[in-house]
Every structure is written in structure tokens, then in C-alpha cells.
Design an enzyme around this catalytic site. Sequence first.
Site, short mmCIF file in Angstrom:
data_model
loop_
_atom_site.label_atom_id
_atom_site.label_comp_id
_atom_site.label_asym_id
_atom_site.label_seq_id
_atom_site.Cartn_x
_atom_site.Cartn_y
_atom_site.Cartn_z
CG ASP A 113 -1.79 -0.99 0.66
OD1 ASP A 113 -2.80 -1.37 -0.26
OD2 ASP A 113 -2.47 -1.93 1.60
CE LYS A 158 -4.06 -6.48 0.11
NZ LYS A 158 -4.50 -5.23 -0.41
CG ASP A 185 -7.26 -5.80 -2.89
OD1 ASP A 185 -8.41 -6.17 -3.06
OD2 ASP A 185 -6.52 -5.39 -1.91
CG LEU A 186 -7.23 -3.83 -9.71
CD1 LEU A 186 -6.99 -3.94 -10.78
CD2 LEU A 186 -6.48 -1.89 -8.60
CE LYS A 187 -10.76 -4.82 -1.48
NZ LYS A 187 -9.37 -4.50 -1.30
CG HIS A 199 -19.42 -4.42 -7.54
ND1 HIS A 199 -19.60 -3.90 -5.27
CD2 HIS A 199 -20.60 -4.47 -7.43
CE1 HIS A 199 -21.48 -4.05 -5.60
NE2 HIS A 199 -21.68 -5.16 -6.99
CG ASP A 200 -19.20 -1.60 -13.94
OD1 ASP A 200 -20.34 -1.43 -14.04
OD2 ASP A 200 -18.36 -1.22 -13.69
CB ILE A 201 -22.70 -3.86 -15.51
CG1 ILE A 201 -22.13 -3.66 -17.08
CG2 ILE A 201 -24.17 -3.00 -14.98
CD1 ILE A 201 -22.88 -3.00 -17.90
CG ASN A 230 -20.69 -6.71 -21.77
OD1 ASN A 230 -20.16 -7.39 -22.67
ND2 ASN A 230 -20.45 -5.58 -21.74
CB THR A 274 -11.24 -7.25 7.28
OG1 THR A 274 -10.61 -6.84 6.39
CG2 THR A 274 -10.95 -8.93 7.36
NE ARG A 292 -3.71 -3.28 12.05
CZ ARG A 292 -3.72 -3.72 10.98
NH1 ARG A 292 -3.08 -4.64 10.08
NH2 ARG A 292 -4.28 -3.45 10.23
N GLY A 339 0.24 -6.28 5.92
CA GLY A 339 -0.22 -4.34 4.66
C GLY A 339 1.17 -3.53 6.34
NE ARG A 340 -2.96 -0.22 8.20
CZ ARG A 340 -4.01 0.27 8.08
NH1 ARG A 340 -4.47 1.24 8.10
NH2 ARG A 340 -5.24 -0.98 8.16
O1 C5P Z 1 -2.29 -2.84 6.60
P1 C5P Z 1 -3.36 -3.52 6.94
O2 C5P Z 1 -2.36 -4.82 6.72
O3 C5P Z 1 -4.62 -3.25 7.51
O4 C5P Z 1 -3.98 -4.18 5.09
C1 C5P Z 1 -4.67 -4.49 4.54
C2 C5P Z 1 -4.63 -5.22 3.53
O5 C5P Z 1 -5.87 -5.96 3.18
C3 C5P Z 1 -5.34 -3.28 2.43
O6 C5P Z 1 -4.44 -3.63 1.57
C4 C5P Z 1 -6.25 -3.55 2.59
O7 C5P Z 1 -6.95 -3.27 1.62
C5 C5P Z 1 -6.85 -5.40 2.37
N1 C5P Z 1 -7.99 -5.74 2.36
C6 C5P Z 1 -9.08 -5.67 3.64
N2 C5P Z 1 -9.66 -6.22 3.72
C7 C5P Z 1 -10.20 -6.41 2.95
C8 C5P Z 1 -10.20 -7.04 1.34
C9 C5P Z 1 -8.80 -6.27 1.59
O8 C5P Z 1 -8.69 -5.57 4.44
N3 C5P Z 1 -11.86 -7.18 2.99
#
Ligand code: C5P
Length: 240
Positions: free
Chosen positions: A10, A32, A59-61, A63-65, A67, A120, A182, A211-212
Amino acid sequence: MLQPIIIALDFESKENVQAFLTPFEGEQLFLKVGMELFYQEGPELIRILKEQGHAIFLDLKLHDIPNTVHKAMAGLAKLDVDLVNVHAMGGIEMMERAVQGLEEGSRSHRPKCIAVTQLTSSSKKMMNEEILIPGSIEHSVSNLAENAQSAGLDGVVCSPLEVPLIKEDCGSDFLSVTPGIRLLSDEKNDQTRVTTPGKAKELGSDHIVVGRTITRSNNPVRTYRNIQNEWGITYETTGR
Ligand code: C5P
């Protein structure tokens, strides 16, 4: 074999990504790339990371029609990524067309496709009172996971706490990819449903997304090793 630990890049630019990756040089990671980075750096960055030998979860998630998702997925498959995702809220037809698009666009192996159920960061209050989905988060997650499976997807993104339920509903081969991870020493930030890497493994996660905890660590390599240890992976140290 894909690594179980997926590092969420990120960052806002490819320069920041390369600075982060430098201490990991020589190691093949599962990375990711999400909206923040892809909207800035686009397909070129994916090509660079693939050339460096990394596996990619894009990870672009979507969500559209149906087609539009179909055509978008055919394009993303050409990038030779390993894992992509859609929002299960887009419905079964949209998810089926996503998989078709991936099949049509991929040169060798089709990227795996997973569905986001409830983010989440969502809470029951938000789900019930803002978007007016009644019932528990677990009930919604379970329903969306079953829809994803019937559409031919390979798994879901979910909280580690939901993995036992998903494996029970959809079987052990249905992938569970879990963010919201975490270490005990971390802050939760905006995630409301979090667990440690060890607990996620115990609950049956196939891959954790971190991530973080890693990207903002004073020593990302050491934090990554600690997480690998918690997962039960032993790494031959090379003085790092
Ligand atoms: O920094 P952190 O560990 O919270 O990052 C979690 C990563 O997972 C972020 O890139 C976030 O966009 C992604 N994510 C999420 N929950 C989801 C799907 C993806 O936190 N359901």
C-alpha cells in the site's frame, strides 16, 4: 508454490515500492498491489514486479455490470498475475463472467479469482443500519461465499475468524485469503476484526494479507521473518 504470506504494497509510487523491496533482494515474495498503487503506476509496475520473480495478487475488487467485469478481467489476465478479486455483492452472473474473462485473457494458467465478502473493516451496525443488510456478518459472509463458489470462483477474502465457517460451507479446497492481521504489539488502525498470524493459521487461512504491520515496521525484513516463524516457516538466514 505460492507463499502463504502476502505483503500488501500500500504505497503511492513505484519508487516507494522499490525502496521497500530493496532489503528483500533475491527473495521471491507474494505481493499485493491494490487500488492506491495500481491507479498511479498501472500495468508497467506489474510487469516489473513479475520480472523480479514475485507472485502478484492484483486487489482491484471489481464490481460492475457483468459485461464490463468480463472485459476488464480478460485484460487483467494478460498481465500474468496470480490472483485477482471481485466483490461478491456484484452477484453470481458477474462472478461467472469474471472467470470467463480470465480464461479468455490468460496466456498460460488462469489467475485464481476470489471474492470479497464483507470487508474486514465492516461492522454489523454498518451492515444493518447503513446498507440495510439484516442479520449477522457471519450469515452474510456465508451466503456470499456460497454464491462465489457456485459461480466457479476459487475462494474468498474474509476475516480469519470466518474461515472455519467458510471451510465448513464450501470445503477445505476453497481458498481463504485473510487480511485483518496484526501482531500482538500492533495497533488495529481501521480494521475491526483482527487476529495474529498464528491464530489465522490455526483457524485454517490459506494466505494472510499483511500490510502496515510489515510496511510501517522499522525493520520490515525482520517483521516478515517473525510472521514466517509464527506461520511455521523456517528461513535460512543469510546475515539479514
Ligand atoms: O495494513 P493492513 O494489514 O490493514 O492492510 C490490509 C490490506 O488488505 C489492505 O491493502 C486492504 O485494502 C486489504 N483488504 C482488507 N479487507 C478486505 C480485503 C482487502 O483489509 N476484505
